[in-house]
Enzyme design. Structure first.
Site, PDB file in Angstrom:
ATOM      1  N   ASP A  12       0.810  -1.225   0.000  1.00  0.00           N
ATOM      2  CA  ASP A  12       0.000   0.000   0.000  1.00  0.00           C
ATOM      3  C   ASP A  12       0.840   1.271   0.000  1.00  0.00           C
ATOM      4  O   ASP A  12       0.459   2.283   0.575  1.00  0.00           O
ATOM      5  CB  ASP A  12      -0.976   0.012   1.191  1.00  0.00           C
ATOM      6  CG  ASP A  12      -1.786  -1.263   1.247  1.00  0.00           C
ATOM      7  OD1 ASP A  12      -2.276  -1.663   0.184  1.00  0.00           O
ATOM      8  OD2 ASP A  12      -1.909  -1.859   2.321  1.00  0.00           O
ATOM      9  N   LYS A  15       2.032   2.077  -5.133  1.00  0.00           N
ATOM     10  CA  LYS A  15       2.670   1.553  -6.352  1.00  0.00           C
ATOM     11  C   LYS A  15       1.758   1.690  -7.571  1.00  0.00           C
ATOM     12  O   LYS A  15       2.229   2.016  -8.656  1.00  0.00           O
ATOM     13  CB  LYS A  15       3.008   0.055  -6.178  1.00  0.00           C
ATOM     14  CG  LYS A  15       4.018  -0.213  -5.090  1.00  0.00           C
ATOM     15  CD  LYS A  15       4.295  -1.704  -4.961  1.00  0.00           C
ATOM     16  CE  LYS A  15       3.123  -2.525  -4.446  1.00  0.00           C
ATOM     17  NZ  LYS A  15       2.723  -2.261  -3.063  1.00  0.00           N
ATOM     18  N   GLY A  39      -4.330  -5.007  -3.966  1.00  0.00           N
ATOM     19  CA  GLY A  39      -5.371  -4.061  -4.339  1.00  0.00           C
ATOM     20  C   GLY A  39      -4.691  -2.780  -4.760  1.00  0.00           C
ATOM     21  O   GLY A  39      -4.185  -2.051  -3.922  1.00  0.00           O
ATOM     22  N   HIS A  40      -4.633  -2.538  -6.064  1.00  0.00           N
ATOM     23  CA  HIS A  40      -3.971  -1.328  -6.537  1.00  0.00           C
ATOM     24  C   HIS A  40      -5.027  -0.314  -6.954  1.00  0.00           C
ATOM     25  O   HIS A  40      -5.777  -0.527  -7.892  1.00  0.00           O
ATOM     26  CB  HIS A  40      -3.010  -1.667  -7.678  1.00  0.00           C
ATOM     27  CG  HIS A  40      -1.816  -2.445  -7.208  1.00  0.00           C
ATOM     28  ND1 HIS A  40      -0.932  -3.055  -8.043  1.00  0.00           N
ATOM     29  CD2 HIS A  40      -1.367  -2.698  -5.955  1.00  0.00           C
ATOM     30  CE1 HIS A  40       0.017  -3.649  -7.318  1.00  0.00           C
ATOM     31  NE2 HIS A  40      -0.240  -3.451  -6.055  1.00  0.00           N
ATOM     32  N   GLN A 183       2.210  -6.042  -2.845  1.00  0.00           N
ATOM     33  CA  GLN A 183       2.636  -6.057  -1.434  1.00  0.00           C
ATOM     34  C   GLN A 183       3.965  -5.309  -1.293  1.00  0.00           C
ATOM     35  O   GLN A 183       4.207  -4.411  -2.080  1.00  0.00           O
ATOM     36  CB  GLN A 183       2.739  -7.489  -0.898  1.00  0.00           C
ATOM     37  CG  GLN A 183       1.396  -8.202  -0.755  1.00  0.00           C
ATOM     38  CD  GLN A 183       0.961  -8.921  -2.019  1.00  0.00           C
ATOM     39  OE1 GLN A 183       1.745  -9.572  -2.673  1.00  0.00           O
ATOM     40  NE2 GLN A 183      -0.301  -8.802  -2.366  1.00  0.00           N
ATOM     41  N   ALA A 258      -7.555  -2.015   0.539  1.00  0.00           N
ATOM     42  CA  ALA A 258      -8.239  -1.925  -0.758  1.00  0.00           C
ATOM     43  C   ALA A 258      -8.926  -3.243  -1.104  1.00  0.00           C
ATOM     44  O   ALA A 258      -9.896  -3.281  -1.852  1.00  0.00           O
ATOM     45  CB  ALA A 258      -7.250  -1.543  -1.854  1.00  0.00           C
TER      46      ALA A 258
HETATM   47  P1  IMP Z   1      -2.186 -12.927   2.336  1.00  0.00           P
HETATM   48  O1  IMP Z   1      -1.275 -12.338   1.311  1.00  0.00           O
HETATM   49  O2  IMP Z   1      -3.637 -12.772   2.003  1.00  0.00           O
HETATM   50  O3  IMP Z   1      -1.809 -14.337   2.672  1.00  0.00           O
HETATM   51  O4  IMP Z   1      -1.979 -12.085   3.686  1.00  0.00           O
HETATM   52  C1  IMP Z   1      -0.761 -12.098   4.400  1.00  0.00           C
HETATM   53  C2  IMP Z   1      -0.441 -10.720   4.970  1.00  0.00           C
HETATM   54  O5  IMP Z   1      -0.133  -9.831   3.915  1.00  0.00           O
HETATM   55  C3  IMP Z   1      -1.595 -10.068   5.728  1.00  0.00           C
HETATM   56  O6  IMP Z   1      -1.056  -9.270   6.764  1.00  0.00           O
HETATM   57  C4  IMP Z   1      -2.235  -9.180   4.679  1.00  0.00           C
HETATM   58  O7  IMP Z   1      -2.943  -8.110   5.243  1.00  0.00           O
HETATM   59  C5  IMP Z   1      -1.001  -8.698   3.963  1.00  0.00           C
HETATM   60  N1  IMP Z   1      -1.251  -8.290   2.565  1.00  0.00           N
HETATM   61  C6  IMP Z   1      -1.495  -9.099   1.512  1.00  0.00           C
HETATM   62  N2  IMP Z   1      -1.657  -8.383   0.394  1.00  0.00           N
HETATM   63  C7  IMP Z   1      -1.509  -7.101   0.745  1.00  0.00           C
HETATM   64  C8  IMP Z   1      -1.520  -5.878   0.003  1.00  0.00           C
HETATM   65  O8  IMP Z   1      -1.692  -5.846  -1.218  1.00  0.00           O
HETATM   66  N3  IMP Z   1      -1.318  -4.726   0.728  1.00  0.00           N
HETATM   67  C9  IMP Z   1      -1.077  -4.756   2.057  1.00  0.00           C
HETATM   68  N4  IMP Z   1      -1.036  -5.860   2.784  1.00  0.00           N
HETATM   69  C10 IMP Z   1      -1.246  -7.029   2.126  1.00  0.00           C
HETATM   70 MG    MG Z   2      -2.901  -2.184  -1.724  1.00  0.00          MG
END
Ligand code: IMP
Ligand code: MG
Length: 372
Positions: A12, A15, A39-40, A183, A258
């Site tokens: 977040d 990007k 989520g972009h 991420q 997002a």
């Molecule tokens: P997962 O990727 O759904 O397995 O989640 C693992 C961790 O990564 C959790 O803390 C999520 O909130 C975090 N996470 C996954 N994708 C994103 C993202 O796009 N932005 C921020 N945090 C993320």
């Molecule tokens: Mg995001």
């Protein structure tokens, strides 16, 4: 060459906006890891659009978009995304290519994530269980998924190709590729705050495996951070702000997931962790976003160090310096016109991370950026 945009924090970082801004200089935009957990968010024609699978570059009519082999795909979410874009008049067929080798998120992955993801605070999109099956070597790849008889299988078939051939052939022709990270570094499966991480390599190095390109083909690395920190899901956030300030920043910065809508926790800028992320990614260029969100805070803290290694000891205590905040922020394209306190904050960050910043963002729209 393949240039890479990656997050240097916990995701977040903004990007999506930076990719949207840079996309005009590239022929192909490619995702190399992650899946619908991403989520972009992009503001386009006054509308807010959130991308989960499709690279945000799809909004530029001349670009082609790739979902690489390193990505895990939820076919249902993806089809929804495609249809949504088509409804907006954006052509997707012939412009979006999904890797034959990408793994498919199945119903059981989502169920498992809903059952067991709470421990980590996952997005519950089935991403971790799908990657686990990939490594257990029992996963279903896109090339097999599209062979099955089903409406969705048939629909997706026209998008599925050998993207490794495609990207490498296009590079041979001199085309430019931008890899879009999802991420961030501190969520990397190897280098993040394990076990509170995602299940893929989010660092710049992940691009070679996730797209099937040689390290020789990696060009510029662009690292993105926010002017503060945020984290959604569980795990340490060492520099978390006091509640009242946190809430101010969360509301002003719309800091809600997002993908999940969960409120994000907010922390002060962490130069120690930034140095850690710079070491692993060695970005050529650094972008810092969302300075506008900090407008109105009297004092800003920057974590410069810890009493012990925070990647080993979760109770490590940050050491801070304090700088004065700014009370207004007018729109400008010129760094020199910004409030002295903001310029000083940028300078302090540069000093503490030991690298110059290339660009800052002071608003959510595409043009609200300043080159330093
Ligand atoms: P997962 O990727 O759904 O397995 O989640 C693992 C961790 O990564 C959790 O803390 C999520 O909130 C975090 N996470 C996954 N994708 C994103 C993202 O796009 N932005 C921020 N945090 C993320
Ligand atoms: Mg995001």
């Amino acid at each position: 060459m393949v240039d890479v945009v990656i997050g240097l924090q916990w995701g977040d970082e903004g990007k999506g906006k930076i990719i949207d801004l840079l996309a005009k200089n590239y022929d192909i935009i490619a995702r190399f890891q992650g899946g619908p957990n991403a989520g972009h968010t992009i503001y386009y024609d006054g509308k807010k659009i959130i991308f989960h699978h499709i690279p945000s570059g799809i909004l530029h009519p001349h670009t082609k978009c790739v979902i690489g082999n390193g990505v895990v795909v939820d076919p249902y979410t993806l089809v929804e995304e495609i249809k949504e874009l088509e409804k907006m008049g954006i052509k997707v067929e012939g412009r979006l290519f999904i890797s034959t080798k990408s793994h498919v998120i199945l119903e059981r992955h989502k169920e498992e994530d809903k059952r067991e993801g709470e421990r980590i605070g996952t997005t519950k999109k089935g991403v971790g269980p799908c990657y686990a099956d990939k490594f257990k070597r029992v996963g279903i790849r896109m090339q097999d998924f599209i062979k099955e008889k089903g409406e969705i299988n048939k629909f997706l078939k026209k998008f599925v190709i050998d993207t490794v051939d495609f990207i490498n052939d296009e590079l041979d022709k001199g085309k430019k590729v931008l890899a879009e990270g999802a991420q961030g570094t501190l969520l990397d499966i190897d280098h993040g705050t394990y076990p509170f991480v995602t299940s893929s390599n989010t660092i710049a190095g992940g691009v070679c495996c996730g797209l099937g390109i040689s390290p020789h083909r990696v060009g510029e690395i662009i690292g993105v951070m926010k002017a503060y920190l945020s984290r959604v899901g569980k795990g340490p956030l060492f520099t978390q702000m006091p509640e009242d300030i946190e809430e101010y920043v969360r509301e002003k910065g719309a800091e809600y997931g997002a993908t999940t809508g969960r409120p994000r926790r907010i922390g002060w800028f962490d130069a120690y962790l930034a140095r850690y992320a710079l070491k692993i990614n060695k970005p050529d260029k650094i972008v810092i976003t969302k300075f506008d969100v900090l407008t109105g805070l009297r004092t800003l803290k920057i974590c410069i160090d810890y009493n012990k290694d925070p990647m080993i000891d979760e109770d490590a205590e940050p050491r801070y310096i304090e700088v004065k905040g700014w009370s207004y922020l007018q729109q400008t394209k010129n760094f020199g016109d910004l409030p002295e306190e903001l310029k000083n904050y940028v300078k302090k960050i540069e000093e503490e991370i030991g690298q110059k910043i290339w660009m800052i963002s002071i608003g959510k729209e595409r043009d609200k950026v300043i080159f330093l």
